[in-house]
Design a protein around this motif. Sequence first.
Motif, PDB file in Angstrom:
ATOM      1  N   THR A  10       0.831  -1.205   0.000  1.00  0.00           N
ATOM      2  CA  THR A  10       0.000   0.000   0.000  1.00  0.00           C
ATOM      3  C   THR A  10       0.861   1.249   0.000  1.00  0.00           C
ATOM      4  O   THR A  10       0.594   2.215  -0.722  1.00  0.00           O
ATOM      5  N   GLN A  11       1.934   1.244   0.803  1.00  0.00           N
ATOM      6  CA  GLN A  11       2.854   2.378   0.825  1.00  0.00           C
ATOM      7  C   GLN A  11       3.536   2.555  -0.533  1.00  0.00           C
ATOM      8  O   GLN A  11       3.739   3.683  -0.995  1.00  0.00           O
ATOM      9  N   SER A  12       3.879   1.435  -1.169  1.00  0.00           N
ATOM     10  CA  SER A  12       4.531   1.512  -2.476  1.00  0.00           C
ATOM     11  C   SER A  12       3.629   2.169  -3.513  1.00  0.00           C
ATOM     12  O   SER A  12       4.086   2.915  -4.375  1.00  0.00           O
ATOM     13  N   VAL A  13       2.343   1.902  -3.421  1.00  0.00           N
ATOM     14  CA  VAL A  13       1.397   2.452  -4.391  1.00  0.00           C
ATOM     15  C   VAL A  13       1.034   3.893  -4.065  1.00  0.00           C
ATOM     16  O   VAL A  13       1.098   4.779  -4.931  1.00  0.00           O
ATOM     17  N   THR A  26       1.073  10.401 -10.705  1.00  0.00           N
ATOM     18  CA  THR A  26       1.813  11.595 -10.312  1.00  0.00           C
ATOM     19  C   THR A  26       2.166  12.444 -11.530  1.00  0.00           C
ATOM     20  O   THR A  26       2.747  11.937 -12.500  1.00  0.00           O
ATOM     21  N   PRO A  27       1.833  13.728 -11.530  1.00  0.00           N
ATOM     22  CA  PRO A  27       2.172  14.597 -12.669  1.00  0.00           C
ATOM     23  C   PRO A  27       3.681  14.813 -12.775  1.00  0.00           C
ATOM     24  O   PRO A  27       4.387  14.823 -11.763  1.00  0.00           O
ATOM     25  N   ARG A 251       6.807   5.591 -10.471  1.00  0.00           N
ATOM     26  CA  ARG A 251       5.852   4.702 -11.116  1.00  0.00           C
ATOM     27  C   ARG A 251       6.289   3.246 -10.949  1.00  0.00           C
ATOM     28  O   ARG A 251       5.472   2.359 -10.691  1.00  0.00           O
ATOM     29  N   GLY A 252       7.587   3.004 -11.102  1.00  0.00           N
ATOM     30  CA  GLY A 252       8.098   1.658 -10.905  1.00  0.00           C
ATOM     31  C   GLY A 252       7.884   1.165  -9.490  1.00  0.00           C
ATOM     32  O   GLY A 252       7.605  -0.020  -9.252  1.00  0.00           O
ATOM     33  N   MET A 253       7.978   2.061  -8.523  1.00  0.00           N
ATOM     34  CA  MET A 253       7.839   1.666  -7.125  1.00  0.00           C
ATOM     35  C   MET A 253       6.428   1.215  -6.760  1.00  0.00           C
ATOM     36  O   MET A 253       6.227   0.553  -5.744  1.00  0.00           O
ATOM     37  N   LYS A 254       5.467   1.560  -7.585  1.00  0.00           N
ATOM     38  CA  LYS A 254       4.103   1.118  -7.297  1.00  0.00           C
ATOM     39  C   LYS A 254       3.986  -0.410  -7.289  1.00  0.00           C
ATOM     40  O   LYS A 254       3.140  -0.978  -6.607  1.00  0.00           O
TER      41      LYS A 254
END
Length: 391
Positions: A10-13, A26-27, A251-254
């Motif tokens: 959840t934190q990653s997203v 994220t812009p 974005r990758g961290m999601k």
Amino acid sequence: MDSKTIGKSTQSVWGGEGFDGKYIATPVVRSVAFAYDDVDRWEAVAVGEQKGHIYSRNTNPTVAVLEEKIRLLEGGEAATSFATGMGAISNTLFTLLKPGSRVVSIKDTYGGTSKLFLDFLPIRGVKVALYDTTDLDGLEACILQGCDVVYLESPTNPTLKVVDLSRLSIAARKVGALVVVDNTFATPINQNPLALGADLVLHSATKFLCGHSDAMGGLLTGRADLVKQVFEYREITGASLQADAAYLIERGMKTLALRIERQNSNAQKIAMYLQNHPKVADVFYPGLPTHPGHELAKQQMSGFGGMLSFTLDGTFEKVKKLLSKLTYSHMAASLGSVGTLVGPPRTTSHVELTDAQRAALGIPEALIRFSVGIENVEDLIADVDEALAKI
């Protein structure tokens, strides 16, 4: 909900992105500077009295999301970012160490870090003590002789040694030293050095955090006062992370938690396969019960990671033959990607060092570093098995 009770996935997203409903993605804010209608407000932001952004070399809205995400995942007080992982390492060490300072580290660090310890820091008048990574008693005694910084890496690159972060952090506190840990190999999913006593934790965000080999960056989190010092140094040296790269890493961290779960599993199975192969001399992976650091890894890690290495029963020529016959494992000087990447230290982790320096650090020339991806593990094992059969 308390961020400390939120799960890592959840934190990653959602970590750092807020929940105001404005954005799902994220812009990317590419603006170099940020305009103000009021000079007083502008000045208040410039001196840190109010939140905001002035100039993207200093801070940027897109970059700030990424920094907050790693802060939450590692449990730090503050975070800052850099253009590359080496930017994070060098800026941190150059901030904390001055002529006459003493730093204690292990012999098994990433090659670029070793280069700092062997060449760049000594010419700045910094005393460097590199100790045998496996001699915990001796390393602890070396710290207790007095030092300013203890720099650690666990698991180590590329031989996957495991360092007792808690014990060495306790030793460092006794002499007033700061503890900095490179957590790139473990990731915040598998290990949180701040919870084990470290003051600062850094990452080459280019690797597992980004996960797709398409953006470079470095991250640092930990004590707010120390992060502020490093940020101010980086602000002037200019090793700033750009918004586009920050977006790609964030974005990758999601999918970080999902990827690491798969990579943990794949690496464990591949290590077990290699351990039983007659053409493989040694396998280095903390998830193996035969690994010297296995019990310690079980204590301080929640997963054993997606990195392993092994040596062949033969020469470097045999290594070259094996690597050239792989199909799904690609030769490349990086790690932590969704795709499996392989290579010897002389072209990857320790390319900056000479043959003699690598030998002095105990890195076998016949070693193969194996960054396990998220492919079907059966395909990866079959690929390696077929390549081994041809040498």
